[in-house]
Structures are given as structure tokens and as C-alpha cells.
Motif scaffolding. Structure first.
Motif, PDB file in Angstrom:
ATOM      1  N   ILE A 160       0.794  -1.153   0.166  1.00 49.23           N
ATOM      2  CA  ILE A 160      -0.031  -0.186  -0.218  1.00 49.23           C
ATOM      3  C   ILE A 160       0.792   1.482  -0.088  1.00 49.23           C
ATOM      4  O   ILE A 160       0.547   2.288  -0.666  1.00 49.23           O
ATOM      5  N   GLU A 195       2.678   1.799  -3.430  1.00 51.47           N
ATOM      6  CA  GLU A 195       1.610   2.439  -4.238  1.00 51.47           C
ATOM      7  C   GLU A 195       1.628   3.868  -3.977  1.00 51.47           C
ATOM      8  O   GLU A 195       1.437   4.607  -4.851  1.00 51.47           O
ATOM      9  N   ARG A 196       1.321   4.127  -2.759  1.00 51.15           N
ATOM     10  CA  ARG A 196       1.334   5.640  -2.225  1.00 51.15           C
ATOM     11  C   ARG A 196       2.584   6.390  -2.642  1.00 51.15           C
ATOM     12  O   ARG A 196       2.370   7.566  -3.234  1.00 51.15           O
ATOM     13  N   LYS A 224      -6.968   8.568  -6.948  1.00 52.61           N
ATOM     14  CA  LYS A 224      -6.282   7.287  -6.502  1.00 52.61           C
ATOM     15  C   LYS A 224      -5.625   7.452  -5.056  1.00 52.61           C
ATOM     16  O   LYS A 224      -5.611   6.289  -4.417  1.00 52.61           O
ATOM     17  N   LEU A 225      -5.155   8.663  -4.861  1.00 53.59           N
ATOM     18  CA  LEU A 225      -4.373   8.612  -3.437  1.00 53.59           C
ATOM     19  C   LEU A 225      -5.347   8.597  -2.203  1.00 53.59           C
ATOM     20  O   LEU A 225      -4.984   7.908  -1.153  1.00 53.59           O
ATOM     21  N   ASN A 276      -6.232   4.833  -1.888  1.00 52.85           N
ATOM     22  CA  ASN A 276      -4.844   4.292  -1.287  1.00 52.85           C
ATOM     23  C   ASN A 276      -4.828   4.836   0.409  1.00 52.85           C
ATOM     24  O   ASN A 276      -4.616   3.750   1.039  1.00 52.85           O
ATOM     25  N   ALA A 294      -7.534   2.884   2.166  1.00 49.15           N
ATOM     26  CA  ALA A 294      -6.985   1.334   2.380  1.00 49.15           C
ATOM     27  C   ALA A 294      -5.568   1.346   3.453  1.00 49.15           C
ATOM     28  O   ALA A 294      -5.721   0.439   4.381  1.00 49.15           O
ATOM     29  N   GLY A 295      -4.853   2.248   3.368  1.00 53.55           N
ATOM     30  CA  GLY A 295      -3.815   2.288   4.286  1.00 53.55           C
ATOM     31  C   GLY A 295      -4.306   2.607   5.806  1.00 53.55           C
ATOM     32  O   GLY A 295      -3.659   1.991   6.918  1.00 53.55           O
ATOM     33  N   HIS A 298      -4.161  11.928   4.983  1.00 51.03           N
ATOM     34  CA  HIS A 298      -5.196  11.568   4.427  1.00 51.03           C
ATOM     35  C   HIS A 298      -6.380  12.522   4.311  1.00 51.03           C
ATOM     36  O   HIS A 298      -6.857  12.607   3.399  1.00 51.03           O
TER      37      HIS A 298
END
Length: 158
Positions: A36, A39-40, A70-71, A74, A77-78, A103
Motif C-alpha cells: 500500500i 503504491e502511495r 487514487k491517492l 490508497n 486502504a492504508g 489522508h
């Protein structure tokens, strides 16, 4: 732009912490968090490419909206991963709090970028409609003034 850069630096610091944590490699759950965060990191690099050139460079809101969408996904999810694996992967509270703060900031920036992209799309749509109307009006003028319901008859000897 400085708030975006500070956001990016904080996210990179979080990613650096996780990649150096000894317990991180001990569990598949911890490895999931590493994916994760990698990807970030890639998304943050894309944002950095958008902001290259400093204050004078115009950022395309559509690109920014796409990347920040997308961020934010992510980040969600993070956050979920950190909440579930905080103890197992030995993640300090301050890291979780910093990630959550970043976030929330990403969500705000995404909202602004997507709102600007929507306005831009609406303006382009209106400009296209106006151009089409002007073009249709131009054709009517060339054909005798358009449809007025009258027909002019030439004057003179027939």
C-alpha cells in the motif's frame, strides 16, 4: 502548493518508517501494508511531476483530480490496514495519526481539484455549444438571412 509539498514529505517519511521497521517483514499482513505504501509513493511521485516548475506552472485540474482520487483510495486502504495491524506490525500511534492527518488533507485537495476539473469541463462544453451556434448562424447568413418565412423576388426585367 507548500501544503501539498509538506503532505508529500510526511507521506514519504511514513513510507520510510515502514520499510525500515524490523517487524514489518515478519508477517504477510505487514507486507500488505508495504505494498500500500509503495503504491502511495508512486502516486506521490506523479503529484511531484505535476507540480514541477513551482508556483508559475499551471496544474491541469483533471490530472490532479485523477491522481488525488487514487491517492485518497490508497489512503483509505492504508488507514484501514494501519487500524487492523497497528499492534502486530508495531506501528507507533504518532505514525497512524500523521497518516490520518495526511489522508484528510488529500481528501480536501482532491475535492478542490475535482471541483475545478468539473468547472473546466462545464466551461469547455459551453464554449463548444457557443461555437456550434455561431457556426450555424454563419451558415444561415450566407443562405439569405436564415429562415424568416419570406422569399425575396429579384426586381427588374423578367
Amino acid at each position: 502548493m507548500t501544503h501539498i509539498r509538506s503532505h508529500l514529505l510526511a507521506a514519504l517519511a511514513v513510507a520510510g518508517f515502514f520499510m525500515s521497521a524490523p517487524a514489518f517483514a515478519q508477517s504477510s499482513a505487514c507486507q500488505e501494508g508495504q505494498k500500500i505504501l509503495q503504491e502511495r509513493q508512486g502516486l506521490i511521485q506523479q503529484i511531484n511531476k505535476l507540480t514541477e516548475g513551482g508556483k508559475k506552472k499551471q496544474i491541469d485540474p483533471r490530472s490532479a483530480c485523477s491522481i488525488f482520487t487514487k491517492l485518497v483510495a490508497n489512503g483509505s486502504a492504508g488507514e484501514k490496514w494501519m487500524t487492523e495491524n497497528k499492534d502486530w506490525c508495531q506501528i507507533p500511534d504518532q505514525v497512524v495519526e500523521g497518516f490520518s492527518k495526511d489522508h484528510k488533507q488529500s481528501q480536501t485537495i482532491k475535492g478542490n481539484a475535482c471541483q475545478a476539473a468539473a468547472k473546466m469541463a462545464e466551461m469547455e462544453k459551453r464554449a463548444k455549444q457557443q461555437a456550434q451556434q455561431a457556426q450555424q448562424g454563419g451558415m444561415a447568413g450566407k443562405m439569405g438571412g436564415g429562415l424568416t418565412g419570406t422569399l425575396s423576388i429579384p426586381k427588374g426585367a423578367l
